[in-house]
Design an enzyme around this catalytic site. Structure first.
Site, PDB file in Angstrom:
ATOM      1  N   ASP A   2      37.164  28.914  37.347  1.00  0.00           N
ATOM      2  CA  ASP A   2      37.458  29.087  38.764  1.00  0.00           C
ATOM      3  C   ASP A   2      37.975  27.797  39.413  1.00  0.00           C
ATOM      4  OD1 ASP A   2      35.048  27.740  38.628  1.00  0.00           O
ATOM      5  OD2 ASP A   2      34.159  28.776  40.341  1.00  0.00           O
ATOM      6  N   GLU A   3      38.165  26.744  38.635  1.00  0.00           N
ATOM      7  CA  GLU A   3      38.728  25.497  39.133  1.00  0.00           C
ATOM      8  C   GLU A   3      40.114  25.305  38.534  1.00  0.00           C
ATOM      9  OE1 GLU A   3      36.067  22.111  39.015  1.00  0.00           O
ATOM     10  OE2 GLU A   3      34.380  23.478  38.761  1.00  0.00           O
TER      11      GLU A   3
END
Length: 104
Positions: A84-85
């Site tokens: 998610d980064e």
């Protein structure tokens, strides 16, 4: 995937260890194998993994090398943190070969 605790890049299995391009090694255990699930089998001819220093085929960009001040570098993206980064952008000087990272 297994990530290197020293430099954060993806480690690949080599023999009985996970090995990183920085030289760090971690022994493969039954527990570490149980953390992975094979979702699709593909032939090794279909795998393309760049692990060497031959980056002449990578795209280039204008970037100032922190070491030699050259103004051109090869670049690539690699997922070094959680999904998610954003990816980490790696740059390698086209003149001296120095490699550095940029984060978004």
């Amino acid at each position: 995937m297994e990530f290197c605790p020293k430099c954060g890049t993806v480690m690949f299995p080599k023999g009985e260890c996970f090995e990183c391009q920085c030289g760090y090694q971690k022994k493969i255990t039954k527990k570490s194998l149980s953390d992975y699930e094979v979702s699709e089998k593909i032939s090794t001819r279909e795998n393309v993994i760049v692990t060497g220093d031959d980056v002449k085929t990578l795209p280039t960009t204008r970037a100032v090398c922190p070491k030699c001040k050259n103004k051109e570098a090869f670049w690539w993206l690699q997922q070094t943190r959680r999904a998610d980064e954003s990816e980490t952008r790696f740059l390698r000087c086209s003149q001296c070969g120095y490699t550095w990272r940029e984060y978004d």
